[in-house]
Every structure is written in structure tokens, then in C-alpha cells.
Design a protein around this motif. Structure first.
Motif, PDB file in Angstrom:
ATOM      1  N   ASP A 100      51.067  -1.117 -32.295  1.00  0.00           N
ATOM      2  CA  ASP A 100      49.800  -0.432 -32.007  1.00  0.00           C
ATOM      3  C   ASP A 100      49.662  -0.074 -30.542  1.00  0.00           C
ATOM      4  O   ASP A 100      48.594   0.308 -30.087  1.00  0.00           O
ATOM      5  N   VAL A 101      50.727  -0.234 -29.808  1.00  0.00           N
ATOM      6  CA  VAL A 101      50.637  -0.039 -28.361  1.00  0.00           C
ATOM      7  C   VAL A 101      51.372   1.230 -27.973  1.00  0.00           C
ATOM      8  O   VAL A 101      52.465   1.503 -28.468  1.00  0.00           O
ATOM      9  N   SER A 102      50.719   2.018 -27.128  1.00  0.00           N
ATOM     10  CA  SER A 102      51.434   3.158 -26.584  1.00  0.00           C
ATOM     11  C   SER A 102      51.378   3.096 -25.073  1.00  0.00           C
ATOM     12  O   SER A 102      50.354   2.696 -24.506  1.00  0.00           O
ATOM     13  N   VAL A 103      52.454   3.432 -24.461  1.00  0.00           N
ATOM     14  CA  VAL A 103      52.532   3.372 -23.008  1.00  0.00           C
ATOM     15  C   VAL A 103      52.952   4.734 -22.480  1.00  0.00           C
ATOM     16  O   VAL A 103      53.962   5.283 -22.911  1.00  0.00           O
ATOM     17  N   ALA A 104      52.135   5.267 -21.614  1.00  0.00           N
ATOM     18  CA  ALA A 104      52.492   6.538 -20.998  1.00  0.00           C
ATOM     19  C   ALA A 104      52.741   6.273 -19.528  1.00  0.00           C
ATOM     20  O   ALA A 104      52.269   5.275 -18.973  1.00  0.00           O
ATOM     21  N   ARG A 158      57.262  -2.273 -19.431  1.00  0.00           N
ATOM     22  CA  ARG A 158      57.126  -1.346 -20.557  1.00  0.00           C
ATOM     23  C   ARG A 158      57.796  -1.903 -21.818  1.00  0.00           C
ATOM     24  O   ARG A 158      57.230  -1.877 -22.891  1.00  0.00           O
ATOM     25  N   ARG A 159      59.031  -2.454 -21.625  1.00  0.00           N
ATOM     26  CA  ARG A 159      59.741  -3.044 -22.765  1.00  0.00           C
ATOM     27  C   ARG A 159      58.970  -4.227 -23.332  1.00  0.00           C
ATOM     28  O   ARG A 159      58.863  -4.406 -24.535  1.00  0.00           O
ATOM     29  N   LEU A 160      58.405  -5.039 -22.447  1.00  0.00           N
ATOM     30  CA  LEU A 160      57.687  -6.237 -22.886  1.00  0.00           C
ATOM     31  C   LEU A 160      56.411  -5.897 -23.654  1.00  0.00           C
ATOM     32  O   LEU A 160      55.989  -6.626 -24.544  1.00  0.00           O
TER      33      LEU A 160
END
Ligand SMILES: Nc1ncnc2c1ncn2[C@@H]1O[C@H](COP(=O)(O)OP(=O)(O)OP(=O)(O)O)[C@@H](O)[C@H]1O
Ligand SMILES: [Mg+2]
Lengths: 279, 309
Positions: free
Chosen positions: B241-245, B234-236
Motif C-alpha cells: 500500500d506504499v508508494s514512494v516518489a 526506499r527499499r525498506l
């Protein structure tokens, strides 16, 4: 060598030809004929018109004949034997007028008009076909009924030596005039149906024009009324239906021509709007 | 072939269709999509010359519809809300339509069989169920064996068997080289029937694309990643423009990076991935995404009014 594959574009090819026919006025007329004869309302309404014409005519004739002896002299002087036997036209015009309005308003009410106009996108052939067809049907049926009503009525009155015959002056004009008058009423109905596009509104407008306005005209001071009233549509048309010319009415054929003019103007307006308005 | 150029229709103040240009090609089924009130039926009525455009034009096979001498052979149409007199029988309705262009009675019998209405053809249309009415509408459209079909929500009211039937019928007709345009707001249905899509919202063109492109091109396509090192990955992956759920501890839903990129980043960091799946937006989601844009398109107008006040 590399071969590039060209993406295959879908190719339009004519589908197997069905019998290809153009839309013609005759074909539209035939289509309208199918439409007219496949609705129950057509039969009921036309039957009503015929029964009214014949039945009421007989009723009036019989009634007049049996009350002749007790009738005041003034009434006797105005007695019109031809018209007495054709009195039913007054009721018949309601039936014919309603059916005329329904010819087009019925299609707007159900949405059928969109199918109709999609099939005949030039539109006017539909109006001409409906008008011509309805006029022909109404003319044939009401003329025949008027003849029957007349002959029946005269037979009923002849027992009191009141009857006239078709050969007497003006009589044939009155008898045939009944069918002609009703035909134009029907055409006015078709035109108003196309103008107003709503059954209730169309019927109200037609009978407002034919029945209510003349009554309102009666209320005018006679100095005006005597000039204006004879030109009102139904008054003009009905001058064809009286044996003896009355004061402040048009001559029979002049009156009928004026009535026809109303019909032509209404149809022209209907044609103009049918072309212009969204379906 | 149907070609619309700058098609615009106003009803009084209200703009139903605005500057719509598109081409419907022969050989494929084209879906015409848009939410309620988008202007689909209005556009179809303009194609058939029933409503006159306020501006712009639309032609069928190179000519305005009304200019065709044999219109029923050019375009078979089924309009929204049964455009059929309820007092007449189905058979007589078809007979009257056929008569306008000299189509013989035998063809009427044929289309009655094609749509499976033989049992009820002699019954009055007023008593028809929704599905029977739709079938009669389709029979009407097929009468002239037309090169182009314009159908407004033909699957509306059909049972599953009927839907399957019409899907096959339309595909077959398109395969014969005909132009087929059908409107719907059922995305899932279009995915199965249509190859090409024209999407409108609030009377404006939103997309004119193939079904495939439509789905892949839609925003919101995410990638599902399963790994034991979820927190590290997730950190990487983090970026502007990136979202991580994350629904579960070991599962990430990544938006804004392709699966290729994610795989490479994980490999470079020596993270083992148990799953790496591009999640295709369903057609339904893609559609809602696009029509949401159509609503947003209108927003500046409202703002301007607000400023003026
Ligand atoms: N005859 C008309 N008079 C006034 N407004 C109209 C008319 N026809 C359509 N409209 C308006 O134009 C807009 C587009 O309507 P239309 O029926 O074309 O939408 P649609 O995409 O077919 O919707 P649906 O999916 O509900 O069938 C709507 O806002 C509607 O209210
Ligand atoms: Mg619609």
C-alpha cells in the motif's frame, strides 16, 4: 481523580430580538404598494392609459362634432355620444393590460419573485395583494379619467347639440363601466402574468384573448358566431360600454358578470399554479 | 438549525439532488461545498421552500420554512443570481421586503449601513456592480435579524476588503449563536471562514465533517523525507500500500505510511533523516480528490447501460 473535559458544544441562543412581526395580508399589501410605486414603469404606463382615455375621447368627440353635418343618416342613427367620448378605452386597455402582466412577470424576469416568495412563503397573499392593489389603483385612475373624458367630450359635442348628460338613461353605467372594464382587464393581466411568468408571452396571451380571438370569431358563420361571440371575454365585457343594446350581445351587466367570471377563473388558475410550481 | 432528511429533487429526468441528509448546527459557520452543478443552489432553494423536494424534507428550527409565521426573522437568505428587481432602488427594495413583516424603516437604515451601501442606496439596482449587488443581498438577509442565515456564494464578486468583511461578519454572527450556511466552490475561502463542511457532488452527500478532519482525512496525504541514504530507505519502505516518489535524489515523497512509521523504520536501519514532514493536502486538493470520487460514483451506472446496449 481525573477531570474529563467535555467538549463545549456551541449553544444555540436566541439572538437579540428584532421587532418580530408576522406576515399578514395587510403587511403584504403594504409591501406591494411600495413595490408598485417605486417602479418608473408604473407611472409611465398608467399615465399612458389616462392620456389615451382622455385625449382620444376628446379627439373623437371633436372629430364627430365637426363632421356631423356631412355624416350619412345611417351613421347618425348609430351614434352613441357616451361611447364616442370614451373610445380611448381601447388604447387604455393595452397600457393597463401590459402593466397587469408586468406586476408578476417582471418579478420572474428579474428573479425578484424568489425574494418575494421567500418573504411570504405561503405565496397566495402575494397574489391577492397584487391583484387587489392593482385593481384598486386602476379602478380609481381610469374611473376618474373616464369621467373627465366624458365631460370633456360632451362639452365638445354640445356645441352641435349632440351631447348627453350623466343623468340620461344608461349614461352613468357606460361612464362607470369604462373604469370597471379596464379594472378587469388589469386583473386578467395579473392572472395571466402569474400563469405564464414571462412578459412577452403574457402580453401576447392577454391580447390574443382580448383582441385577436374576437376578430377570429367574426370569421365564424353567423349562425354560430351570433351565439358564440357574445360570450368571448372582451365582447362580454364591452357590452357594458354601449348605450344602446345591440343584437347578439349580452345585456350590459350580464356581459360584465361573464367578463368578471373569466377574471376569477384566471386568478384561481394562477393561485393554484403559484402554490404548486417551483419559484 | 437546519435539518435535511433524504432530500431529493428531480427536474424531469435530471436528478439535481439525491437523498441528501445533513444537519447545520448553530454557533459555527458551515460551508456548503461542491463543484458547479452539484446541487448547492437547488438545496438552498428547497430549504427556503422555493422549490418543492421530489421526496424527503427539510426543516428550519424544527419546522418547514413555509410554516413559520415570521419567515424573515427565522431565515435570512441571499440567493444565487441577484433575486432583486433591477428597476427599483436598493433602499426601496429593502423597504418593500421589510414591510412584509412589519420591520421598521430604522432597521432598513441600519442594514444599509452595516453592508456599507449608504452612498448608493438611492440608486437603482440595475446599475450596481456585482459586489454592490452581493452587499445588497446580504443586507436583505440581515433585515429580520434572523437566527439562521442561508447565503448562496456570498463572496462571489467581492473585492479583498469585502471578502475580509464578510468573513468577519459571518464568524461574528455564528459566534452569537446563529446558524450560518454558506455555499461556495472556493475551498481556500472556506478554510478561512467555515468550521464545518458539508460537501456534495452530483447531488449526493460526500462529506459532513469539520474542516480539520476534512483535510486530514482526505486521501493523498504524503510524507516528505530527506536523507542521504534515499535509495536504501526506499527499499525498506516498499510495501503493497506504499508508494514512494522521488523528485530529487535525496528526497522521497511517501504515501501510505505515517511519519511515525517512517521514522521508526529509518531509526531501526540506522539511517539518518535530515527532514521528515507530513505534507497536508491543501483543502483544494482534498476537495478535488473527493469530487473525483463523486464522478466515479456515477461510473457503474454508465457501465450498466453499456452492457444493456
Ligand atoms: N430549474 C431547474 N430546471 C432544470 N434543471 C435544473 C434547475 N435548477 C437546477 N437544475 C440542474 O440541477 C443541477 C444542480 O444545479 P444547482 O444550480 O443546484 O448547482 P450548484 O451546486 O448551485 O452549481 P453552481 O456552483 O454552478 O452554482 C444542475 O445540473 C442544473 O442544471
Ligand atoms: Mg449555485
Amino acid at each position: 481523580m481525573t477531570t474529563t473535559t467535555i467538549p463545549v458544544e456551541p449553544v444555540a441562543q436566541a439572538p437579540a430580538p428584532a421587532p418580530r412581526g408576522h406576515v399578514t395580508q395587510i403587511r403584504v399589501l403594504y409591501s406591494e404598494w411600495i413595490k408598485l410605486r417605486t417602479l418608473r414603469s408604473t407611472f409611465f404606463t398608467l399615465l399612458t392609459a389616462m392620456v389615451a382615455l382622455i385625449g382620444l375621447g376628446a379627439l373623437f368627440s371633436e372629430f364627430t362634432a365637426s363632421h356631423w353635418a356631412s355624416m350619412p343618416a345611417g351613421e347618425r342613427a348609430h351614434f352613441d355620444p357616451a361611447q364616442t367620448s370614451l373610445r380611448g378605452y381601447f388604447l387604455a386597455q393595452l397600457a393597463v393590460g401590459v402593466l397587469g402582466v408586468l406586476m408578476i412577470s417582471g418579478e420572474y424576469a428579474t428573479g425578484m419573485i424568489r425574494s418575494t416568495l421567500a418573504a411570504v412563503p405561503r405565496r397566495l397573499p402575494v397574489l391577492w395583494a397584487k391583484s387587489a392593489l392593482f385593481a384598486a389603483v386602476v379602478w380609481v385612475l381610469t374611473t376618474a379619467s373616464a369621467l373627465v373624458a366624458f365631460l370633456l367630450g360632451q362639452a365638445l359635442m354640445s356645441s352641435h347639440h349632440l351631447g348627453v348628460s350623466l343623468g340620461d338613461p344608461g349614461v352613468l353605467r357606460v361612464v362607470l363601466g369604462t373604469g370597471l372594464y379596464l379594472t378587469v382587464v388589469g386583473l386578467l393581466g395579473v392572472a395571466i402574468g402569474a400563469l405564464i411568468r414571462n412578459t412577452a408571452g403574457g402580453i401576447a396571451a392577454l391580447f390574443g384573448l382580448l383582441l385577436i380571438i374576437p376578430v377570429l370569431g367574426e370569421a365564424l358563420p353567423s349562425s354560430w358566431g351570433n351565439h358564440v361571440n357574445q360570450w368571448l371575454p372582451s365582447n362580454a365585457g364591452q357590452s357594458l360600454l354601449t348605450l344602446h343594446h345591440e343584437a347578439h350581445t349580452l345585456q350590459p351587466w350580464t356581459g360584465f358578470a361573464v367578463f368578471c367570471l373569466y377574471g376569477v377563473v384566471a386568478l384561481a388558475g394562477a393561485a393554484f399554479l403559484l402554490k404548486r410550481r417551483d419559484a | 438549525m437546519i435539518e435535511a432528511h433524504g432530500l431529493t429533487k428531480r427536474y424531469g429526468e435530471r436528478a439535481a439532488v439525491t437523498d441528501l441528509s445533513f444537519t447545520v448546527r448553530p454557533g459555527v459557520v458551515t460551508g456548503f461545498l461542491g463543484p458547479n452543478g452539484a446541487g448547492k443552489s437547488t438545496t438552498m432553494r428547497m430549504i427556503l421552500g422555493l422549490d418543492a423536494p421530489t421526496s424527503g424534507s427539510v426543516t428550519v428550527n424544527g419546522k418547514a420554512y413555509a410554516a413559520h409565521r415570521a419567515p424573515l426573522h427565522e431565515v435570512g437568505a441571499m440567493l444565487e443570481a441577484r433575486a432583486i428587481h433591477t428597476g427599483r432602488t436598493a433602499y426601496n427594495h429593502l423597504l418593500a421586503m421589510a414591510a412584509t413583516t412589519g420591520i421598521p424603516r430604522s432597521r432598513v437604515d441600519e442594514v444599509v449601513d452595516v453592508v456599507g451601501l449608504r452612498q448608493v442606496a438611492r440608486k437603482r439596482v440595475g446599475g450596481f456592480s456585482l459586489g454592490m449587488g452581493q452587499r445588497l443581498g446580504i443586507a436583505s438577509a440581515l433585515l429580520g435579524d434572523p437566527a439562521t442565515l442561508v447565503l448562496d456564494e456570498p463572496v462571489n464578486g467581492l473585492d479583498p476588503e469585502g471578502i475580509l468583511w464578510i468573513r468577519t461578519l459571518l464568524k461574528d454572527l455564528a459566534a452569537e449563536g446563529r446558524t450560518v450556511l454558506l455555499s461556495s466552490h472556493l475551498m481556500s475561502e472556506m478554510a478561512l471562514t467555515a468550521e464545518h463542511l458539508i460537501v456534495i457532488g452530483r447531488g449526493r452527500l460526500i462529506a459532513d465533517t469539520s474542516v480539520e478532519e476534512f483535510v486530514t482525512g482526505a486521501a493523498g496525504t504524503s510524507v516528505r523525507v530527506r536523507t542521504d541514504d534515499a535509495d536504501q530507505l526506499r527499499r525498506l519502505l516498499a510495501g503493497p500500500d506504499v508508494s514512494v516518489a522521488s523528485a530529487e535524489r535525496s528526497v522521497l515523497e511517501v504515501t501510505g505510511l505515517s511519519s511515525d512509521r517512517i521514522g521508526r523504520i529509518a531509526a531501526d536501519a540506522g539511517i539518518a533523516l535530515a527532514e521528515l514532514t507530513p505534507q497536508q493536502a491543501s483543502l483544494e486538493e482534498a476537495f478535488m480528490e473527493l469530487t473525483r470520487d463523486a464522478v466515479e460514483y456515477q461510473a457503474p451506472v454508465r457501465e450498466k447501460e453499456g452492457q444493456a446496449a
